[in-house]
Design an enzyme around this catalytic site. Structure first.
Site, PDB file in Angstrom:
ATOM      1  N   ASN A 182       0.871  -1.189   0.000  1.00  0.00           N
ATOM      2  CA  ASN A 182       0.000   0.000   0.000  1.00  0.00           C
ATOM      3  C   ASN A 182       0.901   1.231   0.000  1.00  0.00           C
ATOM      4  O   ASN A 182       2.120   1.107   0.143  1.00  0.00           O
ATOM      5  CB  ASN A 182      -0.937  -0.047   1.220  1.00  0.00           C
ATOM      6  CG  ASN A 182      -0.138  -0.057   2.505  1.00  0.00           C
ATOM      7  OD1 ASN A 182       0.541   0.897   2.826  1.00  0.00           O
ATOM      8  ND2 ASN A 182      -0.187  -1.166   3.230  1.00  0.00           N
TER       9      ASN A 182
ATOM     10  N   ASP B 171      -3.816  -6.736   5.420  1.00  0.00           N
ATOM     11  CA  ASP B 171      -4.708  -7.709   6.055  1.00  0.00           C
ATOM     12  C   ASP B 171      -4.596  -9.080   5.402  1.00  0.00           C
ATOM     13  O   ASP B 171      -4.964 -10.083   5.997  1.00  0.00           O
ATOM     14  CB  ASP B 171      -6.161  -7.217   5.956  1.00  0.00           C
ATOM     15  CG  ASP B 171      -6.425  -6.085   6.942  1.00  0.00           C
ATOM     16  OD1 ASP B 171      -5.948  -6.178   8.085  1.00  0.00           O
ATOM     17  OD2 ASP B 171      -7.085  -5.092   6.552  1.00  0.00           O
TER      18      ASP B 171
END
Ligand code: PMT
Length: 408
Positions: A210, A279
């Site tokens: 990210n 995640d």
């Protein structure tokens, strides 16, 4: 370097070849918004001219204790009084000896005796002079008196010898000034901070990640360390340099981060998870680069451990747990849910849709939520200032949270 804005720093130059580097130090300090008053010894003026320092600081350089003009109002005492901090860079063996003995025979040493401001010395000299018992004893005396010593670096010296004696990196000296001007409200505390993204590889050259730059977490680590805490920063891959004086642990994946954070959190009074932890991770990592084919590539993702939820489930008595919530919708609802589910004391809600908030930028726009339902909405602030506000809240909680009283 917002900490230095509006402060008055007195920079004393003594006679060593590293005096030329002090010119750049004065420029950096002035650029950070501090008022810089330069004092030079007679020997320092053999290496660099007062005119250079005057041009960089924008103030007349103080050199002569018996100057009829500048000293008509006992200028050296005024200079000593008005300084928020005094930095001696470079500090020769001679000035260290004078300081240790309390000798005041020129402008700089007189100011050093008269000031009540924090004093930082940055030794720079020949390696043998630095290692000499006299110099080391003098440094011990100064340390005992509360003088901050920014150790010299090892390397090749102007005299042709190798060893410790090179003026410390200027970023370390500037950081020492920030520390000297920061109340030591977290002295003795251990704090773990996480930062940056994680990389979850599916072959040796590709990974899921990210856009986290690490800036928010690094700002928190630096501020906690400036306040006197022992800080362990666990960071995923970022382009940022180690923050000075912070124990930095570099990791790659969420599982690496979990291992490091869990181990360090055992002895920590507070844990702040600013990292953007993935995640999910690819179920398999191919041992070789996956070759392109005409078919689509399907990668199955599996859940990563939730590090913060794990810490919350196994919370140490009195430990403060702080999470971040990066959201693109229903900010307060989602953040409140994370605060509750992960058993946190505070959550910093980050609305990624706001201009100036979230990933990569130097600013952030956050709301700090606590367990009692309180919401503190902060305006768009630099990440440095946001870190200060978050640490103020953590400090307030630490004051009321004692080990063994985890009743909240
Ligand atoms: O690094 P910058 O470019 O400065 O950007 C800053 C930031 C946007 C990354 C930062 O301000 C931020 O919001 N960090 C949290 C990002 C995030 O992962 O939020 P989340 O809502 O997915 O996670 C909630 C909390 O659980 C976070 O504290 C996170 O660290 C933690 N978490 C999440 C997943 C996981 N597997 N383990 C965790 O511990």
């Amino acid at each position: 370097m917002e900490r230095l804005r509006g402060k008055t720093l007195l920079v004393g130059l003594t006679g060593g070849i590293a005096a030329y580097k002090a010119a750049e130090l004065v420029r950096l300090l002035t650029k950070s918004g501090a008022g810089v008053q330069v004092v030079m010894t007679r020997a320092a003026q053999q290496f660099i001219t007062p005119l250079t320092l005057q041009a960089l600081s924008g103030r007349p350089v103080l050199t002569d204790l018996f100057d009829l003009g500048l000293e008509s109002e006992i200028g050296h005492i005024q200079a000593a009084r008005s300084a928020d901090a005094v930095i001696v860079a470079p500090a020769t063996a001679n000035v260290l000896a004078k300081m240790a003995a309390g000798i005041a025979d020129d402008y700089l040493t007189t100011v050093l005796l008269a000031t009540e401001a924090p004093v930082i010395v940055c030794p720079a000299m020949n390696a043998k002079m630095y290692a000499h018992a006299a110099t080391q004893d003098n440094l011990s005396v100064l340390r005992r008196r509360g003088v901050m010593v920014v150790e010299p670096e090892a390397g090749s010296l102007a005299c042709g010898e190798e060893g410790p004696g090179r003026l410390a990196d200027l970023s370390l000296i500037v950081e020492a000034a920030c520390r000297a001007l920061t109340p030591q409200t977290l002295s003795g505390a251990r704090i773990v901070v996480s930062a940056g993204p994680t990389w979850e590889p599916f072959d040796p050259v590709r990974f899921i990640t990210n856009p986290s730059s690490g800036k928010m977490g690094f700002a928190l680590a630096l501020e906690a360390s400036r306040r006197g805490a022992h800080v362990d920063l666990v960071t995923g891959p970022t382009a940022l340099a180690h923050p000075p004086f912070v124990a930095t642990h570099r990791v790659t994946t969420a599982r690496d981060m979990e291992q490091a954070v869990k181990a360090l959190a055992r002895d920590a009074q507070a844990v702040i998870m600013a990292a953007a932890v993935s995640d999910y991770r690819p179920e398999d990592t191919a041992p070789q680069k996956i070759k392109k084919s005409d078919d689509d590539l399907v990668i199955r993702l599996v859940r990563n451990p939730d590090i913060l939820a794990g810490l919350g489930a196994d919370k140490q008595p009195g430990q403060i747990l702080v999470g971040f919530a990066a959201e693109t919708e229903q900010l307060l609802e989602n953040a409140t849910e994370k605060l509750r589910k992960k058993n946190l004391d505070l959550i910093v809600a980050n609305d990624l849709t706001q201009p100036g908030a979230g990933f990569r930028c130097d600013t952030n726009v956050v709301k700090i939520l606590d367990r009692s339902g309180g919401v503190e909405a902060l305006p768009c602030l630099s990440k440095e200032e946001t870190a200060r506000r978050i640490l103020d809240r953590i400090e307030a909680l630490m004051r009321i949270t004692k080990p063994g009283s985890d009743s909240r």
